[in-house]
Design an enzyme around this catalytic site. Structure first.
Site, PDB file in Angstrom:
ATOM      1  N   PHE A  13       1.049  -1.397   0.179  1.00 43.73           N
ATOM      2  CA  PHE A  13       0.260  -0.024  -0.253  1.00 43.73           C
ATOM      3  C   PHE A  13       0.748   1.114   0.077  1.00 43.73           C
ATOM      4  CE2 PHE A  13      -3.429  -3.267   1.750  1.00 43.73           C
ATOM      5  CZ  PHE A  13      -4.140  -2.437   0.963  1.00 43.73           C
ATOM      6  N   ASP A  14       0.620   2.200  -0.728  1.00 41.12           N
ATOM      7  CA  ASP A  14       1.198   3.701  -0.969  1.00 41.12           C
ATOM      8  C   ASP A  14      -0.004   4.107   0.904  1.00 41.12           C
ATOM      9  OD1 ASP A  14       2.416   5.988  -1.286  1.00 41.12           O
ATOM     10  OD2 ASP A  14       0.134   7.239  -1.758  1.00 41.12           O
ATOM     11  N   LYS A  15       1.041   4.976   1.497  1.00 38.24           N
ATOM     12  CA  LYS A  15       0.598   5.254   2.545  1.00 38.24           C
ATOM     13  C   LYS A  15      -0.739   6.403   2.352  1.00 38.24           C
ATOM     14  CE  LYS A  15       2.075   8.756   4.893  1.00 38.24           C
ATOM     15  NZ  LYS A  15       1.425   9.827   5.443  1.00 38.24           N
ATOM     16  N   THR A  18      -4.460   6.370  -0.040  1.00 40.04           N
ATOM     17  CA  THR A  18      -4.944   4.525   0.054  1.00 40.04           C
ATOM     18  C   THR A  18      -5.174   4.301   1.597  1.00 40.04           C
ATOM     19  OG1 THR A  18      -2.900   3.902  -0.234  1.00 40.04           O
ATOM     20  CG2 THR A  18      -3.709   3.843  -1.832  1.00 40.04           C
TER      21      THR A  18
END
Length: 329
Positions: A13-15, A18
């Site tokens: 996951f990109d922070k 998301t």
């Protein structure tokens, strides 16, 4: 894509956007050397007017509305804007070259923090993102931004584990301590911080070597290379940029993270049904062929081997229409 999604063993996951809401807000402005917080915010906003990054938009919004120590005045024009992916931006404002970005940018430019390190440490420990503002000669101040984790993010991570995903990792360009605080609150297995876009790509490649099939979830321009590198790229459909949506294999149109584990489970179930249908079809056809060779295939058997099997696999496929999957099994 269907087969790859069903075989996913790791999800990255990109922070920002998301795992978090993607709507950061200015939580404080700290100025130094006689500069006012309003001046620091105004210079940063002027330099980042043309940036599409969520942090830049938050700074510009605060300056234009006068919130969080902002002046609320019109912003001065900026020239020679240059986006520095993963680090920040630079532009010429009021005849001065202004840098806005993270500690990595200021270190690369050789700009001293001038006593701001303690302030940065406090902000990072609080899970906030610190944006430095300065000229080539000195640092003018720091802007603190806060972005709330998505309400469903922690549950989504747990559901992915329950669905059989071995590793959930967070990739971010944020500082180590900020990333650590967010990762701990969400229950991800691990995180990598202070990453440039190219380093996110390398992180995804490392995950592919370790786990085989990897899905990447992102929403921004900086995430596009990593989305393209993953076996399955998943873009946030509402918050996602055009670049992210273009390279992604799957788009979450409602930006609902709870759909991720359902998509994994449904893909696995679909692949299983396809294999069942192929196996049954081939087995029945083979039996019918052998019986026909010996003249032992009755008419009803030939009809069953043809239309009967077609109906059978169709009905088996239709079971997917009511599939909901089990959560946390």
């Amino acid at each position: 894509t269907l087969e790859a999604l069903g075989a996913v063993r790791a999800v990255a996951f990109d922070k920002t956007g998301t795992l978090t809401e993607g709507r950061p807000q200015v939580a404080g402005v700290y100025a130094k050397d006689g500069n006012s917080p309003a001046d620091v915010l105004r210079l940063a906003a002027a330099a980042e007017q043309r940036s599409e990054h969520p942090l830049a938009r938050a700074v510009v919004h605060a300056a234009r509305t006068g919130k969080d120590n902002g002046s609320g005045r019109d912003l001065p024009a900026a020239r020679d804007f240059t986006a520095l992916p993963g680090m920040g931006a630079r532009a010429t404002v009021d005849g001065r070259e202004i840098f806005v970005g993270n500690s990595r940018l200021f270190a690369e430019q050789g700009i001293a923090l001038d006593g701001l390190q303690e302030r940065l440490d406090v902000l990072h420990a609080e899970g906030k993102t610190a944006v430095l503002v300065g000229t080539r000669e000195r640092t003018l101040g720091v802007i603190a931004l806060a972005d709330s984790p998505r309400k469903d993010a922690r549950e989504a991570v747990a559901d992915l584990h329950a669905a059989g995903v071995d590793q959930v990792i967070m990739l971010t360009g944020d500082n180590q301590r900020t990333a650590q605080a967010v990762a701990a609150s969400l229950g991800v297995d691990s995180y990598r911080a202070e990453l440039l876009p190219a380093e996110k790509v390398e992180a995804v490649r490392d995950l592919r070597e370790q786990h085989g099939t990897v899905a990447m979830v992102g929403d921004g321009v900086n995430d596009a290379p990593a989305l393209a590198t993953a076996n399955v790229g998943i873009a946030m459909g509402i918050a996602g940029t055009d670049a992210a949506l273009e390279v992604a294999d799957v788009a979450l149109m409602s930006d609902d993270l709870s759909k991720l584990d359902y998509a994994v489970r449904l893909s696995r179930r679909t692949v299983s049904v396809i294999k069942q249908n192929i196996t049954v079809s081939l087995a029945v056809k083979a039996i019918a062929l052998v019986l026909a060779a010996f003249g032992a295939l009755p008419l009803w058997g030939a009809i069953f081997a043809d239309m009967g099997v077609s109906l059978l696999v169709t009905l088996n496929g239709m079971t997917l229409l009511g599939y909901r999957g089990k959560r946390r099994d």
